[in-house]
Scaffold this motif. Structure first.
Motif, mmCIF file in Angstrom:
data_model
loop_
_atom_site.group_PDB
_atom_site.id
_atom_site.type_symbol
_atom_site.label_atom_id
_atom_site.label_comp_id
_atom_site.label_asym_id
_atom_site.label_seq_id
_atom_site.Cartn_x
_atom_site.Cartn_y
_atom_site.Cartn_z
ATOM 1 N N LEU A 1 0.851 -1.196 0.000
ATOM 2 C CA LEU A 1 0.000 0.000 0.000
ATOM 3 C C LEU A 1 0.884 1.242 0.000
ATOM 4 O O LEU A 1 1.693 1.434 0.915
ATOM 5 N N PRO A 2 0.739 2.121 -1.038
ATOM 6 C CA PRO A 2 1.510 3.366 -1.002
ATOM 7 C C PRO A 2 1.063 4.215 0.193
ATOM 8 O O PRO A 2 -0.125 4.269 0.519
ATOM 9 N N GLY B 1 1.278 11.196 2.647
ATOM 10 C CA GLY B 1 1.304 11.953 3.908
ATOM 11 C C GLY B 1 0.870 11.104 5.092
ATOM 12 O O GLY B 1 1.156 11.423 6.244
ATOM 13 N N ILE C 1 5.944 6.862 -0.368
ATOM 14 C CA ILE C 1 6.135 7.636 -1.612
ATOM 15 C C ILE C 1 6.296 9.133 -1.326
ATOM 16 O O ILE C 1 6.329 9.939 -2.229
ATOM 17 N N THR D 1 -8.957 21.991 4.285
ATOM 18 C CA THR D 1 -8.711 20.578 4.604
ATOM 19 C C THR D 1 -8.000 20.419 5.939
ATOM 20 O O THR D 1 -6.807 20.707 6.059
ATOM 21 N N GLY D 2 -8.747 19.959 6.951
ATOM 22 C CA GLY D 2 -8.178 19.738 8.272
ATOM 23 C C GLY D 2 -7.559 20.999 8.840
ATOM 24 O O GLY D 2 -7.950 22.123 8.511
ATOM 25 N N GLY E 1 -2.828 13.721 -4.203
ATOM 26 C CA GLY E 1 -2.949 12.336 -4.697
ATOM 27 C C GLY E 1 -3.609 11.433 -3.669
ATOM 28 O O GLY E 1 -4.416 10.557 -4.014
ATOM 29 N N GLY E 2 -3.294 11.650 -2.394
ATOM 30 C CA GLY E 2 -3.907 10.848 -1.332
ATOM 31 C C GLY E 2 -5.401 11.101 -1.237
ATOM 32 O O GLY E 2 -6.201 10.181 -1.055
ATOM 33 N N ASN E 3 -5.798 12.351 -1.402
ATOM 34 C CA ASN E 3 -7.219 12.707 -1.366
ATOM 35 C C ASN E 3 -7.967 12.015 -2.511
ATOM 36 O O ASN E 3 -9.059 11.475 -2.330
ATOM 37 N N ASN F 1 -7.864 8.067 -1.959
ATOM 38 C CA ASN F 1 -8.709 7.675 -0.822
ATOM 39 C C ASN F 1 -10.192 7.678 -1.205
ATOM 40 O O ASN F 1 -10.994 6.932 -0.670
ATOM 41 N N ALA G 1 -14.546 14.306 0.233
ATOM 42 C CA ALA G 1 -13.240 14.973 0.127
ATOM 43 C C ALA G 1 -13.406 16.373 -0.462
ATOM 44 O O ALA G 1 -14.168 16.571 -1.411
ATOM 45 N N GLU H 1 -0.594 0.442 -9.853
ATOM 46 C CA GLU H 1 -0.411 1.816 -10.343
ATOM 47 C C GLU H 1 -0.331 2.844 -9.209
ATOM 48 O O GLU H 1 -0.945 2.672 -8.158
ATOM 49 N N LEU H 2 0.375 3.914 -9.537
ATOM 50 C CA LEU H 2 0.398 5.105 -8.677
ATOM 51 C C LEU H 2 -0.222 6.256 -9.447
ATOM 52 O O LEU H 2 -0.100 6.307 -10.682
ATOM 53 N N ILE H 3 -0.803 7.206 -8.739
ATOM 54 C CA ILE H 3 -1.127 8.488 -9.379
ATOM 55 C C ILE H 3 0.182 9.269 -9.413
ATOM 56 O O ILE H 3 0.812 9.464 -8.357
HETATM 57 C C1 LIG Z 1 -7.486 15.380 11.330
HETATM 58 C C2 LIG Z 1 -7.814 15.156 9.867
HETATM 59 C C3 LIG Z 1 -8.614 16.077 9.221
HETATM 60 C C4 LIG Z 1 -8.921 15.906 7.861
HETATM 61 N N1 LIG Z 1 -9.718 16.834 7.255
HETATM 62 C C5 LIG Z 1 -10.026 16.691 5.950
HETATM 63 C C6 LIG Z 1 -10.855 17.662 5.301
HETATM 64 O O1 LIG Z 1 -11.294 18.650 5.891
HETATM 65 N N2 LIG Z 1 -11.137 17.464 3.988
HETATM 66 C C7 LIG Z 1 -10.660 16.385 3.280
HETATM 67 O O2 LIG Z 1 -10.936 16.269 2.076
HETATM 68 N N3 LIG Z 1 -9.882 15.451 3.886
HETATM 69 C C8 LIG Z 1 -9.562 15.570 5.183
HETATM 70 N N4 LIG Z 1 -8.779 14.626 5.814
HETATM 71 C C9 LIG Z 1 -8.333 13.449 5.034
HETATM 72 C C10 LIG Z 1 -6.896 13.489 4.483
HETATM 73 O O3 LIG Z 1 -6.084 14.477 5.090
HETATM 74 C C11 LIG Z 1 -6.874 13.694 2.968
HETATM 75 O O4 LIG Z 1 -7.643 12.717 2.302
HETATM 76 C C12 LIG Z 1 -5.437 13.690 2.417
HETATM 77 O O5 LIG Z 1 -5.443 14.331 1.176
HETATM 78 C C13 LIG Z 1 -4.846 12.292 2.229
HETATM 79 O O6 LIG Z 1 -3.532 12.441 1.686
HETATM 80 P P1 LIG Z 1 -2.320 11.618 2.308
HETATM 81 O O7 LIG Z 1 -1.125 11.920 1.493
HETATM 82 O O8 LIG Z 1 -2.191 11.844 3.763
HETATM 83 O O9 LIG Z 1 -2.820 10.121 2.023
HETATM 84 P P2 LIG Z 1 -2.336 8.770 2.666
HETATM 85 O O10 LIG Z 1 -2.957 8.594 3.999
HETATM 86 O O11 LIG Z 1 -0.862 8.624 2.574
HETATM 87 O O12 LIG Z 1 -3.006 7.761 1.617
HETATM 88 C C14 LIG Z 1 -4.421 7.720 1.467
HETATM 89 C C15 LIG Z 1 -4.752 6.668 0.404
HETATM 90 O O13 LIG Z 1 -4.285 7.108 -0.863
HETATM 91 C C16 LIG Z 1 -3.344 6.184 -1.417
HETATM 92 N N5 LIG Z 1 -2.357 7.007 -2.113
HETATM 93 C C17 LIG Z 1 -1.725 8.105 -1.628
HETATM 94 N N6 LIG Z 1 -0.970 8.669 -2.606
HETATM 95 C C18 LIG Z 1 -1.140 7.914 -3.716
HETATM 96 C C19 LIG Z 1 -0.641 7.984 -5.053
HETATM 97 N N7 LIG Z 1 0.186 8.969 -5.459
HETATM 98 N N8 LIG Z 1 -1.036 7.042 -5.931
HETATM 99 C C20 LIG Z 1 -1.874 6.056 -5.556
HETATM 100 N N9 LIG Z 1 -2.386 5.937 -4.322
HETATM 101 C C21 LIG Z 1 -2.024 6.856 -3.407
HETATM 102 C C22 LIG Z 1 -2.827 5.396 -0.248
HETATM 103 O O14 LIG Z 1 -2.393 4.106 -0.648
HETATM 104 C C23 LIG Z 1 -4.072 5.323 0.639
HETATM 105 O O15 LIG Z 1 -4.932 4.325 0.167
HETATM 106 C C24 LIG Z 1 -8.436 14.757 7.156
HETATM 107 C C25 LIG Z 1 -7.636 13.829 7.823
HETATM 108 C C26 LIG Z 1 -7.327 14.010 9.175
HETATM 109 C C27 LIG Z 1 -6.469 12.988 9.863
#
Ligand SMILES: Cc1cc2nc3c(=O)[nH]c(=O)nc-3n(C[C@H](O)[C@H](O)[C@H](O)COP(=O)(O)OP(=O)(O)OC[C@H]3O[C@@H](n4cnc5c(N)ncnc54)[C@H](O)[C@@H]3O)c2cc1C
Length: 292
Positions: free
Chosen positions: A31-32, A35, A56, A103-104, A115-117, A120, A125, A167-169
């Motif tokens: 699992l990638p 953040g 990543i 966002t948060g 990409g995580g948003n 996910n 989102a 795949e990755l984004i």
């Molecule tokens: C306290 C808190 C508040 C938050 N508030 C908000 C909010 O207000 N609005 C909102 O929209 N979200 C919110 N979030 C959710 C989160 O912050 C977002 O979804 C964020 O963008 C996820 O990005 P990340 O890099 O942390 O993802 P990660 O946790 O690292 O990964 C999330 C998922 O995406 C996959 N992934 C990540 N990058 C890639 C890539 N490049 N290619 C393929 N797969 C990938 C991972 O495998 C996993 O399945 C909140 C989270 C927390 C903990």
């Protein structure tokens, strides 16, 4: 139940090819993690089923924002803070910069990535409606090569996406053609900060002599996937904005969305708010002409 760290493995190859090779070697096992702001929530709750994590966050190609004459290319591991601070993003794609600011909290914006948003794939989102109205294109990459997918086709069902297991984004591309539009971003949540949306709207429009020349609308938290309001757009295009049009737009929005009752809100409340947000945007469009 909290997770036991001894049951998990985290590797950090530090370069894109090595990440892709590992993803291909055991599809769906690795699992990638970018953040970690979604992954670590699952981990802490003992709900992270993947035991193998691949970092990543430190891949240079995924962290860049590149500006070309016709488009901007955002690396998938760019954070909300990077988006908010980027001059071209703020100036030409204010819906995305605004969604990043919602966002948060600050700590989350320093780690959470676009990409995580996307991956996910939560229908709530905040940045995803902006990507829909800006007609984003995502580049997916694997050892098999790369392919481009219109972001409109990326989410296929609740939490289901076009992303294959290996795949990755890699990046998200936006055409630089929306500067002449009036934009409107609204998030309705329990409070202004640190709240998941009950409904959110990203809207773009052009108006002249009171007539809608172009309109683009997308919403979060009103359907199993982030939703383009294509019926409502069609019903508005080329029309003069007047009270009867605003009323009928509210009805079209209500028909087009599929909100649910959940812990954050009710379907009825979401439907009422969705109509109000579109009405508010139409009033802003009219006012933009009156004020110039
Ligand atoms: C306290 C808190 C508040 C938050 N508030 C908000 C909010 O207000 N609005 C909102 O929209 N979200 C919110 N979030 C959710 C989160 O912050 C977002 O979804 C964020 O963008 C996820 O990005 P990340 O890099 O942390 O993802 P990660 O946790 O690292 O990964 C999330 C998922 O995406 C996959 N992934 C990540 N990058 C890639 C890539 N490049 N290619 C393929 N797969 C990938 C991972 O495998 C996993 O399945 C909140 C989270 C927390 C903990």
């Amino acid at each position: 139940m909290r997770a036991d760290p001894a049951e998990y493995r985290l590797v950090s190859p530090g370069n894109l090819q090595a990440v892709l090779s590992l993803l291909a070697s055991e599809p769906a096992q690795w699992l990638p993690i970018a953040g970690g702001t979604d992954v670590m929530v699952l981990y802490s709750a003992g709900k992270l089923s993947n035991r193998k994590l691949i970092n990543i966050w430190n891949i240079p190609e995924l962290r860049q924002i590149e500006v070309f004459p016709d488009r901007i290319r955002i690396g998938a591991a760019c954070t909300y803070t990077a988006l908010r601070q980027h001059e071209t993003v703020s100036r030409e794609f204010p819906l995305l910069a605004t969604a990043a600011s919602w966002t948060g909290g600050i700590a989350n914006q320093n780690r959470g990535t676009l990409g995580g948003n996307i991956a996910n794939a939560s229908p709530a989102a905040d940045s995803l409606p902006a990507l829909l109205v800006y007609d984003a294109e995502v580049t997916l990459i694997s050892v098999r090569g790369e392919r481009r997918v219109a972001y409109r086709n990326f989410h296929t069902d609740y939490k289901q996406t076009a992303l294959a297991a290996d795949e990755l984004i890699r990046d998200i591309s936006l055409q630089r053609r929306f500067s002449g539009y009036i934009s409107h971003a609204r998030k309705v949540g329990a409070r202004n900060a640190q709240a998941i949306s009950k409904v959110c709207l990203a809207a773009l429009g052009q108006i002249s002599n009171g007539t809608i020349r172009d309109v683009r609308l997308a919403m979060g938290s009103v359907a199993p996937i982030p939703l383009c309001l294509t019926e409502t757009e069609r019903a508005l295009l080329g029309k003069q904005i007047e009270p009867s049009l605003i009323d009928s737009a509210r009805r079209t929005v209500a028909k087009e969305i599929r909100p649910i009752d959940d812990i954050r809100s009710t379907a009825r409340y979401r439907a009422a708010v969705a109509g109000n947000l579109v009405a508010e945007f139409l009033e802003k469009l009219v006012a933009s002409e009156t004020n110039t």
